[in-house]
Write a protein that holds these residues in place. Structure first.
Motif, PDB file in Angstrom:
ATOM      1  N   LEU A   1      -0.219   6.384  12.436  1.00 39.22           N
ATOM      2  CA  LEU A   1      -0.461   5.161  11.584  1.00 39.22           C
ATOM      3  C   LEU A   1       0.111   4.000  11.950  1.00 39.22           C
ATOM      4  N   VAL A   2       1.326   4.278  12.373  1.00 36.87           N
ATOM      5  CA  VAL A   2       2.176   3.069  13.036  1.00 36.87           C
ATOM      6  C   VAL A   2       1.707   2.494  14.323  1.00 36.87           C
ATOM      7  N   ALA A   3       1.471   3.538  15.222  1.00 35.85           N
ATOM      8  CA  ALA A   3       1.009   3.105  16.643  1.00 35.85           C
ATOM      9  C   ALA A   3      -0.326   2.553  16.427  1.00 35.85           C
ATOM     10  N   GLY A   4      -1.367   3.125  15.610  1.00 39.52           N
ATOM     11  CA  GLY A   4      -2.504   2.566  15.495  1.00 39.52           C
ATOM     12  C   GLY A   4      -2.663   1.333  15.104  1.00 39.52           C
TER      13      GLY A   4
ATOM     14  N   ILE B   1       0.910  -1.354  -0.013  1.00 42.73           N
ATOM     15  CA  ILE B   1       0.023   0.119   0.069  1.00 42.73           C
ATOM     16  C   ILE B   1       0.708   1.194  -0.019  1.00 42.73           C
ATOM     17  N   PHE B   2       1.912   1.104   0.653  1.00 38.51           N
ATOM     18  CA  PHE B   2       2.741   2.516   1.153  1.00 38.51           C
ATOM     19  C   PHE B   2       3.985   2.822   0.276  1.00 38.51           C
ATOM     20  N   VAL B   3       4.468   1.555  -0.419  1.00 40.54           N
ATOM     21  CA  VAL B   3       5.547   1.591  -1.232  1.00 40.54           C
ATOM     22  C   VAL B   3       5.222   1.672  -2.760  1.00 40.54           C
ATOM     23  N   SER B   4       5.604   2.589  -3.449  1.00 42.05           N
ATOM     24  CA  SER B   4       5.273   2.639  -4.666  1.00 42.05           C
ATOM     25  C   SER B   4       6.309   1.760  -5.987  1.00 42.05           C
ATOM     26  N   HIS B   5       6.458   0.750  -5.532  1.00 38.26           N
ATOM     27  CA  HIS B   5       7.269  -0.116  -6.536  1.00 38.26           C
ATOM     28  C   HIS B   5       6.559  -1.287  -6.727  1.00 38.26           C
TER      29      HIS B   5
ATOM     30  N   LEU C   1       6.221  -2.696  11.047  1.00 32.85           N
ATOM     31  CA  LEU C   1       5.294  -1.689  10.141  1.00 32.85           C
ATOM     32  C   LEU C   1       5.808  -0.435   9.980  1.00 32.85           C
ATOM     33  N   HIS C   2       6.996  -0.078  10.952  1.00 33.84           N
ATOM     34  CA  HIS C   2       7.199   1.532  10.813  1.00 33.84           C
ATOM     35  C   HIS C   2       8.168   1.667   9.453  1.00 33.84           C
ATOM     36  N   TYR C   3       8.960   0.838   8.985  1.00 33.25           N
ATOM     37  CA  TYR C   3       9.827   1.131   7.793  1.00 33.25           C
ATOM     38  C   TYR C   3       9.030   1.799   6.508  1.00 33.25           C
ATOM     39  N   PRO C   4       7.858   0.850   6.022  1.00 30.32           N
ATOM     40  CA  PRO C   4       7.322   1.400   4.893  1.00 30.32           C
ATOM     41  C   PRO C   4       6.757   2.595   5.031  1.00 30.32           C
ATOM     42  N   ILE C   5       6.018   2.968   6.368  1.00 27.93           N
ATOM     43  CA  ILE C   5       5.476   3.967   6.555  1.00 27.93           C
ATOM     44  C   ILE C   5       6.279   5.536   6.900  1.00 27.93           C
ATOM     45  N   TRP C   6       7.177   5.292   7.895  1.00 27.80           N
ATOM     46  CA  TRP C   6       7.858   6.276   8.510  1.00 27.80           C
ATOM     47  C   TRP C   6       9.041   6.536   7.430  1.00 27.80           C
ATOM     48  N   VAL C   7       9.661   5.813   6.610  1.00 27.62           N
ATOM     49  CA  VAL C   7      10.864   5.968   5.920  1.00 27.62           C
ATOM     50  C   VAL C   7      10.682   5.959   4.310  1.00 27.62           C
ATOM     51  N   GLN C   8       9.918   4.931   3.876  1.00 32.90           N
ATOM     52  CA  GLN C   8       9.781   4.789   2.334  1.00 32.90           C
ATOM     53  C   GLN C   8       8.526   5.616   1.754  1.00 32.90           C
TER      54      GLN C   8
ATOM     55  N   SER D   1      14.539  -8.384   1.766  1.00 32.03           N
ATOM     56  CA  SER D   1      13.365  -8.142   2.421  1.00 32.03           C
ATOM     57  C   SER D   1      12.455  -7.422   1.447  1.00 32.03           C
ATOM     58  N   PHE D   2      11.056  -7.751   1.680  1.00 34.97           N
ATOM     59  CA  PHE D   2       9.998  -7.547   0.594  1.00 34.97           C
ATOM     60  C   PHE D   2       9.826  -5.905   0.599  1.00 34.97           C
ATOM     61  N   LEU D   3      10.036  -5.598  -0.623  1.00 33.74           N
ATOM     62  CA  LEU D   3       9.950  -4.197  -0.993  1.00 33.74           C
ATOM     63  C   LEU D   3      10.656  -3.166  -0.118  1.00 33.74           C
ATOM     64  N   GLY D   4      11.929  -3.771   0.037  1.00 38.36           N
ATOM     65  CA  GLY D   4      12.867  -2.774   0.935  1.00 38.36           C
ATOM     66  C   GLY D   4      12.534  -2.550   2.501  1.00 38.36           C
ATOM     67  N   ASN D   5      11.420  -3.382   3.033  1.00 37.66           N
ATOM     68  CA  ASN D   5      11.212  -3.211   4.255  1.00 37.66           C
ATOM     69  C   ASN D   5      12.261  -4.023   5.162  1.00 37.66           C
ATOM     70  N   ALA D   6      13.237  -3.356   5.263  1.00 39.08           N
ATOM     71  CA  ALA D   6      14.659  -3.743   5.753  1.00 39.08           C
ATOM     72  C   ALA D   6      14.416  -4.537   7.240  1.00 39.08           C
ATOM     73  N   PRO D   7      13.563  -4.130   8.420  1.00 40.36           N
ATOM     74  CA  PRO D   7      13.329  -4.823   9.376  1.00 40.36           C
ATOM     75  C   PRO D   7      12.883  -6.388   9.163  1.00 40.36           C
ATOM     76  N   LEU D   8      12.512  -6.731   8.157  1.00 41.05           N
ATOM     77  CA  LEU D   8      12.086  -8.125   7.976  1.00 41.05           C
ATOM     78  C   LEU D   8      13.002  -9.024   7.920  1.00 41.05           C
ATOM     79  N   TRP D   9      14.318  -8.614   7.627  1.00 38.16           N
ATOM     80  CA  TRP D   9      15.352  -9.523   7.638  1.00 38.16           C
ATOM     81  C   TRP D   9      15.697 -10.382   8.828  1.00 38.16           C
ATOM     82  N   SER D  10      15.317  -9.803   9.991  1.00 38.55           N
ATOM     83  CA  SER D  10      15.529 -10.556  11.210  1.00 38.55           C
ATOM     84  C   SER D  10      14.578 -11.881  11.509  1.00 38.55           C
TER      85      SER D  10
END
Length: 334
Positions: free
Chosen positions: A313-316, A92-96, A289-296, A124-133
């Motif tokens: 958005l992230v907290a909710g 939804i939030f990453v335009s790739h 959740l934070h990376y695609p919303i806060w960073v990307q 990591s899917f669509l560059g959502n880096a934290p998913l690596w762990s």
């Protein structure tokens, strides 16, 4: 099972640190001095690994149902439901345009993030880096119920885990493959189990002492690899392989040795982060959740309003996923 408040506080603090760190480091307008304290997100993830080993050991020992089915259902619903939500949020939030191979690889927990590591299967899917762990965590979950019951009462169990990790690290260096790298990290995760048993159970230092020695052995191997790598006209970069892996194991050593040998200092440091206990129930949601919303993503609005909107958005979403939907998933999959 009663939750350990100290562990919950650490989990909450680490997730917030990673999220804020990604946000700050992605902002080119901030000074280097402000960015410097937030350059240790990788080390925060190592804290997650150690905490995970401790919590899984604690819950397994305290739980009455130790069947494989119950264990894997609990682990799968806990790690996969927020992950699937995070994948949808990225779409939804990453335009790739996403790669189907990348999506399947993340669902199979084969992902790692691109830091020059040889042997990566998918990023990591669509560059959502934290998913690596999560691919590391899932592998640790897979190993635990088959390994722990067999060796838990054996005096030599640290030799089993230590040699297993050392061998996999050597194999990875010689024949790079993501699976070997993940398996080599099992010693870090198992370290959480050992310190958990030390403080909650037997209070014997023989196994923690051996744990430290095996970590030192792997660090020595990585130091040789790093030295050889950087003599080949490579510029030293602390955020890529092999230095990054050396950072991981070095920090794991500092954490575990600090917990084992500097207990009073560790307790004093942990007391500082007690308020983060309140964040713990939604910490996993915040993490994925934070990376695609806060960073990307970028919202066309006033900068201050954008910050407030992104935080909300992230907290909710984390609250809805973790506190409202996850219990329903738990009831559906028992």
């Amino acid at each position: 099972m009663k939750k350990l408040h100290i562990l919950e506080s650490l989990r909450g603090a680490a997730s917030i640190y990673v999220a804020i760190g990604h946000w700050i480091l992605s902002s080119a307008s901030l000074s280097g001095l402000l960015r410097l304290p937030f350059r240790f997100g990788q080390e925060a993830v190592i804290i997650f690994f150690i905490l995970s080993g401790l919590v899984i050991f604690y819950s397994y020992e305290k739980g009455s149902d130790k069947t494989l089915r119950t264990y894997f259902v609990k682990r799968a619903r806990r790690i996969y439901f927020p992950l699937i939500c995070a994948l949808l949020v990225s779409v939804i939030f990453v335009s790739h345009t996403f790669s189907v191979k990348e999506l399947i690889g993340n669902l199979l927990m084969l992902q790692d993030f691109e830091t020059g590591k040889p042997g990566n299967i998918v990023n990591s899917f669509l560059g959502n880096a934290p998913l690596w762990s999560l691919s590391y965590e899932w592998m640790f979950y897979l190993l635990f119920p088959f390994v722990y019951p067999v060796i838990k009462d054996k005096p030599s169990r640290i030799h089993v885990i230590g040699l297993f990790s050392v061998v996999n690290m050597v194999i990875y260096i010689l024949f790079p493959n993501h699976i070997f790298l993940v398996l080599s990290y099992f010693l870090i995760w198992w370290g959480g189990l050992e310190v958990g048993e030390y403080f909650l159970g037997d209070r014997k230092k023989s196994r923690p002492d051996l744990l430290v020695k095996y970590l030192l052995l792997i660090i020595g191997i990585l130091m040789v690899k790093t030295a050889i790598f950087y003599t080949g006209n490579h510029n030293v970069q602390v955020g890529i392989y092999p230095y990054l892996v050396l950072r991981h194991f070095g920090f794991a050593l500092l954490c575990l040795a600090g917990i084992i040998y500097l207990t009073n200092i560790t307790k004093a440091l942990v007391n500082v982060i007690k308020p983060f206990y309140l964040i713990a129930p939604i910490s996993y949601g915040i993490y994925v959740l934070h990376y695609p919303i806060w960073v990307q993503s970028h919202f066309e609005m006033n900068p201050v309003l954008e910050i407030v909107t992104k935080i909300a958005l992230v907290a909710g979403l984390a609250y809805i996923i973790e506190m409202k939907l996850q219990p329903l998933v738990n009831k559906l999959f028992k």
